[in-house]
Design a protein around this motif. Structure first.
Motif, PDB file in Angstrom:
ATOM      1  N   PRO A  21      -2.206  -5.868  -8.265  1.00 50.15           N
ATOM      2  CA  PRO A  21      -0.889  -5.214  -8.284  1.00 50.15           C
ATOM      3  C   PRO A  21      -1.008  -3.791  -7.751  1.00 50.15           C
ATOM      4  O   PRO A  21      -1.964  -3.074  -8.076  1.00 50.15           O
ATOM      5  N   LEU A  22      -0.065  -3.379  -6.944  1.00 47.50           N
ATOM      6  CA  LEU A  22      -0.095  -2.042  -6.342  1.00 47.50           C
ATOM      7  C   LEU A  22       1.286  -1.406  -6.407  1.00 47.50           C
ATOM      8  O   LEU A  22       2.300  -2.064  -6.171  1.00 47.50           O
ATOM      9  N   ARG A  42       0.364  -9.466   5.594  1.00 49.21           N
ATOM     10  CA  ARG A  42      -1.052  -9.299   5.278  1.00 49.21           C
ATOM     11  C   ARG A  42      -1.503  -7.841   5.391  1.00 49.21           C
ATOM     12  O   ARG A  42      -1.155  -7.144   6.344  1.00 49.21           O
ATOM     13  N   ILE A  43      -2.306  -7.423   4.411  1.00 47.81           N
ATOM     14  CA  ILE A  43      -2.848  -6.067   4.337  1.00 47.81           C
ATOM     15  C   ILE A  43      -4.304  -6.172   3.884  1.00 47.81           C
ATOM     16  O   ILE A  43      -4.622  -6.933   2.966  1.00 47.81           O
ATOM     17  N   ASP A  68       4.578 -11.328  -4.586  1.00 49.03           N
ATOM     18  CA  ASP A  68       5.740 -10.702  -5.220  1.00 49.03           C
ATOM     19  C   ASP A  68       5.931  -9.295  -4.671  1.00 49.03           C
ATOM     20  O   ASP A  68       4.962  -8.549  -4.473  1.00 49.03           O
ATOM     21  N   VAL A  69       7.178  -8.925  -4.440  1.00 48.63           N
ATOM     22  CA  VAL A  69       7.486  -7.577  -3.963  1.00 48.63           C
ATOM     23  C   VAL A  69       8.794  -7.110  -4.580  1.00 48.63           C
ATOM     24  O   VAL A  69       9.757  -7.868  -4.687  1.00 48.63           O
ATOM     25  N   TYR A  77       7.579   0.684  -3.359  1.00 50.19           N
ATOM     26  CA  TYR A  77       7.382  -0.760  -3.531  1.00 50.19           C
ATOM     27  C   TYR A  77       6.435  -1.018  -4.695  1.00 50.19           C
ATOM     28  O   TYR A  77       5.463  -0.276  -4.901  1.00 50.19           O
ATOM     29  N   ASN A  78       6.709  -2.062  -5.428  1.00 50.40           N
ATOM     30  CA  ASN A  78       5.740  -2.663  -6.339  1.00 50.40           C
ATOM     31  C   ASN A  78       5.406  -4.028  -5.759  1.00 50.40           C
ATOM     32  O   ASN A  78       6.305  -4.866  -5.585  1.00 50.40           O
ATOM     33  N   ILE A  79       4.139  -4.222  -5.429  1.00 54.25           N
ATOM     34  CA  ILE A  79       3.759  -5.479  -4.786  1.00 54.25           C
ATOM     35  C   ILE A  79       2.569  -6.109  -5.504  1.00 54.25           C
ATOM     36  O   ILE A  79       1.822  -5.438  -6.224  1.00 54.25           O
ATOM     37  N   ILE A  80       2.429  -7.397  -5.295  1.00 54.74           N
ATOM     38  CA  ILE A  80       1.243  -8.131  -5.734  1.00 54.74           C
ATOM     39  C   ILE A  80       0.563  -8.674  -4.483  1.00 54.74           C
ATOM     40  O   ILE A  80       1.182  -9.403  -3.705  1.00 54.74           O
ATOM     41  N   LEU A  81      -0.692  -8.290  -4.279  1.00 56.73           N
ATOM     42  CA  LEU A  81      -1.459  -8.833  -3.164  1.00 56.73           C
ATOM     43  C   LEU A  81      -2.268 -10.030  -3.646  1.00 56.73           C
ATOM     44  O   LEU A  81      -2.997  -9.930  -4.637  1.00 56.73           O
TER      45      LEU A  81
END
Length: 203
Positions: A21-22, A42-43, A68-69, A77-81
């Motif tokens: 999570p970021l 992709r990151i 998830d974003v 942003y709150n994202i899940i990689l």
């Protein structure tokens, strides 16, 4: 070879089949996420060798795909990689974007590789000892149901080791090698904690 943006974040490690999570708030990384969302999502997550801006990168990282974003009203942003594959940086690209990009080769890990029973038993024994020393509460019944790949990578990702140790774990060639290194690190770290030695570092 493939090209993608990177998020050089000290202490952040991602493994295939795991999640990270970021919270994205810096303008350059908000731009990176926005660009990634309209491309392939992709990151690459990779550690810089020093905490300074623009520092050289370690060679090995992990490519993640935005799952998830959540976009906030102020542009964060709150994202899940979701981890897809480790990668080896071939070269950093000269770009006009505010975020860094690399050309890399993907490393295909054998996700079905299994530890020898003695390796698994040794790991679980040391993990119990380490968790007790750290005061962690662990559902060992659930741990016992995890496959070797998920277990070793999962512990490697969340273990409270320093940057150099985390990078060494990520660079291990396979699960067996990573398991052996993880046991060594838990033993080392556990001894330092038992000795009440402040400022523990594995560097």
């Amino acid at each position: 070879m493939t090209r993608f943006p990177i998020f050089p974040l000290p202490g952040a490690i991602l493994y295939p089949r795991l999640q990270l999570p970021l919270h994205i708030f810096e303008p350059r990384y908000r731009a990176m996420v926005g660009d990634s969302l309209v491309r392939d999502r992709r990151i690459g997550v990779i550690q810089p060798q020093r905490p300074q801006d623009g520092a050289p990168l370690y060679t090995i990282g992990c490519l993640g795909k935005i799952g998830d974003v959540e976009a906030t009203e102020d542009g964060r942003y709150n994202i899940i990689l979701d981890g897809e594959a480790r990668f080896r940086v071939l070269r950093e690209l000269e770009v006009t974007t505010p975020f860094r990009q690399v050309e890399a080769e993907l490393l295909i890990d054998n996700e079905s590789q299994a530890l020898a029973p003695i390796e698994r038993a040794s790991f679980e024994r040391e993990a119990r000892r380490f968790a007790d020393a750290q005061g962690y509460s662990v559902d060992w019944e659930q741990v016992s149901r995890l496959d070797d790949f998920s277990l070793i990578n999962g512990v490697s990702q969340i273990a409270p080791f320093d940057i150099a140790a985390k990078q060494a774990l990520l660079e291990a060639n396979d699960i067996s090698e990573r398991c052996e290194l993880l046991v060594q690190l838990m033993q080392f770290f556990g001894r330092r904690v038992d000795g009440d030695d402040d400022g523990v570092t594995l560097q």
